[in-house]
Design a protein around this motif. Structure first.
Motif, short mmCIF file in Angstrom:
data_model
loop_
_atom_site.label_atom_id
_atom_site.label_comp_id
_atom_site.label_asym_id
_atom_site.label_seq_id
_atom_site.Cartn_x
_atom_site.Cartn_y
_atom_site.Cartn_z
N ARG A 278 0.83 -1.21 0.00
CA ARG A 278 0.00 0.00 0.00
C ARG A 278 0.87 1.26 0.00
O ARG A 278 1.90 1.31 0.68
CB ARG A 278 -0.94 0.01 1.21
CG ARG A 278 -2.02 -1.05 1.12
CD ARG A 278 -2.96 -0.96 2.31
NE ARG A 278 -3.73 0.27 2.28
CZ ARG A 278 -4.90 0.42 1.66
NH1 ARG A 278 -5.42 -0.59 0.99
NH2 ARG A 278 -5.54 1.56 1.69
N ASP B 296 -8.60 -4.76 3.14
CA ASP B 296 -8.44 -5.37 1.81
C ASP B 296 -8.47 -6.89 1.89
O ASP B 296 -9.03 -7.56 1.02
CB ASP B 296 -7.13 -4.92 1.17
CG ASP B 296 -7.15 -3.46 0.74
OD1 ASP B 296 -8.25 -2.88 0.69
OD2 ASP B 296 -6.07 -2.92 0.46
N ASP C 259 -11.33 -8.45 -0.23
CA ASP C 259 -10.81 -9.00 -1.48
C ASP C 259 -10.11 -10.34 -1.20
O ASP C 259 -8.88 -10.43 -1.25
CB ASP C 259 -9.83 -7.99 -2.10
CG ASP C 259 -9.23 -8.47 -3.41
OD1 ASP C 259 -9.87 -9.31 -4.08
OD2 ASP C 259 -8.12 -8.02 -3.76
N ASP D 167 -2.28 -5.13 -5.21
CA ASP D 167 -2.80 -3.87 -4.66
C ASP D 167 -3.48 -3.03 -5.74
O ASP D 167 -4.58 -2.51 -5.53
CB ASP D 167 -1.66 -3.07 -4.01
CG ASP D 167 -2.16 -1.83 -3.30
OD1 ASP D 167 -2.97 -1.96 -2.36
OD2 ASP D 167 -1.76 -0.72 -3.70
N GLY E 52 -6.75 -4.64 -6.67
CA GLY E 52 -7.78 -4.41 -5.66
C GLY E 52 -8.43 -3.04 -5.79
O GLY E 52 -9.63 -2.88 -5.62
N LYS E 53 -7.62 -2.03 -6.11
CA LYS E 53 -8.17 -0.67 -6.26
C LYS E 53 -9.00 -0.55 -7.53
O LYS E 53 -9.90 0.28 -7.60
CB LYS E 53 -7.03 0.34 -6.26
CG LYS E 53 -6.41 0.51 -4.87
CD LYS E 53 -5.25 1.47 -4.90
CE LYS E 53 -4.72 1.74 -3.50
NZ LYS E 53 -4.35 0.55 -2.77
#
Length: 200
Positions: free
Chosen positions: A127, A144, A148, A188, A191-192
């Protein structure tokens, strides 16, 4: 990120990125030898690799420049906490194998808790907040990990692949951290990108 090969280039940009990832991996491995610096080194590698999307080079030199600016007490504290957590899990697993009553069930529980904590810690390294504020990064990584689960499974698979590569050929151990950082960064970013689609 640039995807086309320019005149005079022997390899395309994707091959250049692969070479840069290996260089960053060696740099992370060297910096992480004291173990207490591992979270800061992995976090810095993820930040450097994230810059590729803005056409910033992901080189070992850029890694060392970024790392010099951020080795603060908070980074070393994060390293100590990670080291203490790994030691505790290994000690619990050793005690469970010593023949204590309920040992197999306890070993399974300790392995599950250790795996969950490792996933959160690795996702925290990926992150952007980890560069400046570890507690915020860890809280975000914990969210997260729950929201996720697919990304968390990818993190576990990335660690398993990295460990297998290092086990099969020991010299690869110095290249593995860069590949792991690339995988964590990709999870990461994924996920965003997935979160806004789920909110639609």
């Amino acid at each position: 990120m640039r995807t086309n090969k320019e005149a005079g280039e022997i390899f395309g940009p994707r091959m250049t990125l692969f070479a840069d990832v290996l260089g960053v991996g060696v740099a992370v491995a060297v910096v992480s030898l004291p173990l207490v610096t591992l979270p800061a080194a992995l976090s810095t590698a993820c930040a450097v690799l994230r810059g590729v999307r803005e056409d910033r080079p992901a080189t070992a030199g850029r890694f060392f420049t970024a790392l010099r600016r951020r080795l603060r007490p908070g980074d070393l504290t994060a390293g100590l906490v990670a080291l203490a957590g790994m030691t505790l899990v290994l000690a619990d697993l050793a005690l469970a194998r010593a023949g204590l009553p309920g040992g197999p069930a306890f070993a399974l529980l300790a392995a599950a808790i250790g795996t969950g904590a490792a996933v959160v810690a690795l996702r925290a390294c990926a992150r952007p907040e980890s560069v400046t504020d570890w507690p915020v990064a860890v809280r975000g990584a914990a969210r997260d990990a729950v929201r996720d689960p697919g990304g968390s499974a990818l993190v576990v698979l990335a660690v398993a692949a990295a460990a297998t590569s290092a086990w099969m050929l020991l010299p690869l151990a110095f290249l593995v951290p860069g590949l792991l950082a690339l995988a964590l960064t990709a999870v990461d970013v994924r996920g965003k990108e997935v979160a806004p689609q789920e909110g639609m």
